[in-house]
Write an enzyme that holds these catalytic residues in place. Structure first.
Site, PDB file in Angstrom:
ATOM      1  N   ALA A 172       0.947  -1.366   0.027  1.00 41.30           N
ATOM      2  CA  ALA A 172      -0.054  -0.240  -0.152  1.00 41.30           C
ATOM      3  C   ALA A 172       0.749   1.322  -0.091  1.00 41.30           C
ATOM      4  CB  ALA A 172      -0.973   0.122   1.162  1.00 41.30           C
ATOM      5  N   ILE A 174       3.941   1.659  -1.392  1.00 44.16           N
ATOM      6  CA  ILE A 174       4.822   2.037  -2.456  1.00 44.16           C
ATOM      7  C   ILE A 174       3.959   2.185  -3.544  1.00 44.16           C
ATOM      8  CG2 ILE A 174       6.558   0.760  -3.980  1.00 44.16           C
ATOM      9  CD1 ILE A 174       7.477  -1.141  -1.627  1.00 44.16           C
ATOM     10  N   ASP A 218      27.542  28.364 -27.431  1.00 42.64           N
ATOM     11  CA  ASP A 218      28.546  28.752 -28.607  1.00 42.64           C
ATOM     12  C   ASP A 218      27.932  29.742 -29.353  1.00 42.64           C
ATOM     13  OD1 ASP A 218      30.773  28.423 -30.134  1.00 42.64           O
ATOM     14  OD2 ASP A 218      29.951  27.139 -31.476  1.00 42.64           O
TER      15      ASP A 218
END
Length: 646
Positions: A172, A174, A218
């Site tokens: 319950a 998890i 760049d």
């Protein structure tokens, strides 16, 4: 004993230090080498140095300037480097380094040592996993102990029942659907970003973009168009100037309007075509009958053309070389004697263009009654008539300025890192308002002079780095990351690969990028456009918000299950078994969570600060912290030239 090598394509593995290599246009440089002879030798080094145009090479010794300890890679014009290509002229050089000892080899070594870290989402999910693990263990121990205490005795059946109840609580607690939800949401994000020209190579990079606080970009091809363009001119006759510049060049215009050739000459031919003077038409009207080719010593090129009225010669080249050879200038379509006042006005116009970081070329002409029998420069290039000046630059992409402003509103700090000259980089940065906040620019040489302690104090005040070495780019990225900021790095050349791999989110260029850079990048820009990064950041923020909502929903749902099972156990009955809880978590919880993951972005999502690396993953507070955005001019350090702080 040295050995001259011409067909070195077959001898790369046999090259050693001391061999002499012979090169001409089209050859790839097989090793690092010191130039011995140069006949108008031009080399394309953009992949290594970031230089936007081919570099003219010479054999002279380069003297260090006062305070310099070394010459930056882009300024070593008496050297050749492996990985570059000869685009013009020919030369002879002696090998100084091969394999991993070359500058390209050093980049490969730095690339192998760069480490990839966890993304902010991975860090938060790992933290959440640890919390849930301890929570489950504690709940299981408490419930198991309560069951044993209530029973008053210990039996196998009791232990099994208590164990099953504890397992029910663990199930319950998890959120089994979390992994599926996160994966699906990230996958949807990858698809959405691909529609915006952002190709994701690593799925977790989708979320990392959403918390980017610094974007190191760049210049060439990302902020600019990577295409030299005439943007300014000086002279009394634009048509004559455009015609002369186009005819006195070797670039060609195709039937489809494409220009091929050396970038500078291509820009001149493209400009002439833009003002309705296509070179194809000019060549028919003024066929070339002689020339004095460009030479790196005199920095001038002259061509002789047949016309219906006689012979005309056009000469183009560096301003300081052409103007002293001019005795006249064109005014109101007439040839007028040049005075010192006129000469000063021309030089003043040249300085005004140079101050804007434009590359300036001068054009002059000379009329002949009949074709000269001698086409030597000494004969042709005297008593010239000045026609005008052309100023060229690699212009910024039209959409980039708005993207930079959006970065500012979103609390993201843009940083420019380029191999180009500092004057050019500073001019572009000021136009884009990258250094409008009072920060300043430094060169790679000045950066090398800073020790770690000094750089740690100064790096937040620097917005532009010019003429930097590959290892210095990594140093810049690591400085921001080391201070806790989520940092993105963009680039296209091999020289950018180590810093791209070291950054939290590495961005490669899809059009101009090298295979090395693309392979280490987390994301590839299909259009090489900085604005695409900003769009991807917006998508990343949306995805993270939705993942956060899904996590909150799943944890809230699971907590109600935990409490229900816990209190039911204390009251002595079972309402759900583990398999029931698994079914609820995987089926009934997943679909609502996926619905939350598919939500559109919240209003004004790009007007809040980035959440940062240490943001609480479950909190709605997205304040990213104290990312420096200076609002007043900062004093330049004593070691910087005054002009760089202006």
């Amino acid at each position: 004993m040295t050995r001259a090598v011409r067909n070195f394509r077959h001898y790369n593995e046999d090259l050693v230090i001391g061999n002499v290599i012979l090169l001409e246009a089209g050859d790839a440089v097989p090793a690092d080498a010191r130039i011995l002879e140069s006949a108008s030798l031009k080399v394309e080094e953009s992949a290594l140095t970031g230089e936007s145009v081919p570099v003219m090479k010479f054999i002279d010794i380069i003297q260090l300037k006062e305070g310099e300890k070394d010459v930056s890679l882009g300024d070593r014009k008496n050297m050749l480097y492996m990985g570059s290509t000869v685009v013009y002229g020919r030369g002879k050089a002696i090998v100084t380094a091969t394999g991993m000892d070359t500058e390209m080899g050093k980049i490969a070594d730095a690339l192998s040592q760069a480490e990839e870290g966890l993304t902010p989402l991975q860090i938060k999910l790992n933290q959440l996993s640890k919390i849930l693990t301890w929570l489950v263990l504690i709940i299981c121990v408490v419930v198991f102990a309560v069951q044993i205490i209530r029973a008053g005795s210990l039996s196998v059946d009791l232990v099994l029942d208590s164990f099953m109840i504890a397992v029910s609580l663990a199930v319950a607690a998890i959120p089994e659907g979390l992994a599926a939800v996160v994966t699906v949401v990230l996958s949807i994000g990858v698809t959405n970003m691909s529609k915006r020209n952002a190709i994701i190579r690593r799925q977790t990079a989708v979320e990392t973009l959403g918390c980017a606080q610094v974007i190191c970009s760049d210049k060439t091809g990302t902020l600019t168009q990577n295409k030299m363009t005439v943007v300014d001119m000086y002279g009394d006759d634009q048509a004559r100037l455009a015609s002369g510049m186009a005819l006195c060049s070797d670039a060609e215009l195709s039937e489809g309007g494409e220009v091929t050739g050396e970038p500078t000459e291509a820009a001149l031919v493209a400009w002439a075509n833009k003002v309705s003077l296509p070179k194809n038409m000019l060549k028919e009207q003024y066929p070339r009958c002689g020339e004095a080719p460009f030479d790196s010593g005199r920095k001038i090129m002259s061509t002789v053309h047949q016309t219906s009225d006689g012979i005309v010669q056009f000469t183009k080249g560096a301003v300081d070389m052409v103007i002293p050879k001019c005795s006249y200038y064109r005014k109101d379509e007439k040839t007028v004697q040049m005075t010192e006042k006129d000469r000063a006005a021309i030089l003043s116009a040249n300085k005004a263009m140079a101050d804007k970081a434009l590359r300036v070329l001068a054009c002059a002409e000379r009329l002949w009654e009949s074709e000269p029998t001698d086409h030597e420069p000494e004969t042709l290039e005297q008593e010239l008539c000045f026609v005008g000046l052309c100023g060229m630059i690699d212009p910024v992409r039209p959409e980039v300025k708005d993207a930079i402003q959006e970065c500012r509103r979103a609390g993201i700090r843009p940083i420019m890192i380029t191999g180009d000259h500092i004057d050019t980089a500073t001019a572009i940065a000021k136009e884009l308002e990258i250094i409008a906040d009072g920060t300043y620019a430094v060169t790679g040489t000045q950066l090398a002079a800073m020790d770690d302690e000094t750089f740690a104090k100064e790096f937040q005040n620097i917005s532009v780095y010019a003429r930097v070495q590959p290892e210095q780019k990594t140093r810049i990225v690591n400085a921001w990351r080391g201070d806790g900021y989520v940092t993105a790095m963009t680039g296209d050349g091999v020289n950018n690969a180590p810093s791209i791999k070291s950054a939290d989110i590495g961005v490669g260029m899809g059009i101009t990028g090298t295979d090395v850079t693309k392979n280490v990048a987390d994301m590839i820009l299909a259009d090489d456009n900085f604005a695409t990064i900003v769009s991807a950041v917006e998508e990343g923020r949306r995805i993270y918000d939705n993942i956060r909502k899904a996590i909150q929903f799943l944890l809230g749902s699971n907590m109600s299950e935990v409490l229900s099972i816990f209190f039911a156990t204390l009251m002595g009955f079972t309402i759900l078994k583990p398999v029931h809880l698994l079914w609820i978590n995987l089926v009934t919880d997943c679909f609502p969570a996926l619905a939350l993951g598919a939500e559109k972005a919240e209003p004004h999502i790009m007007e809040r600060k980035p959440r940062g690396r240490h943001h609480n993953g479950l909190s709605r507070n997205v304040d990213g912290g104290n990312l420096p955005q200076p609002e007043h001019a900062l004093p330049a350090p004593e070691y910087l030239p005054a002009r760089l702080a202006e």
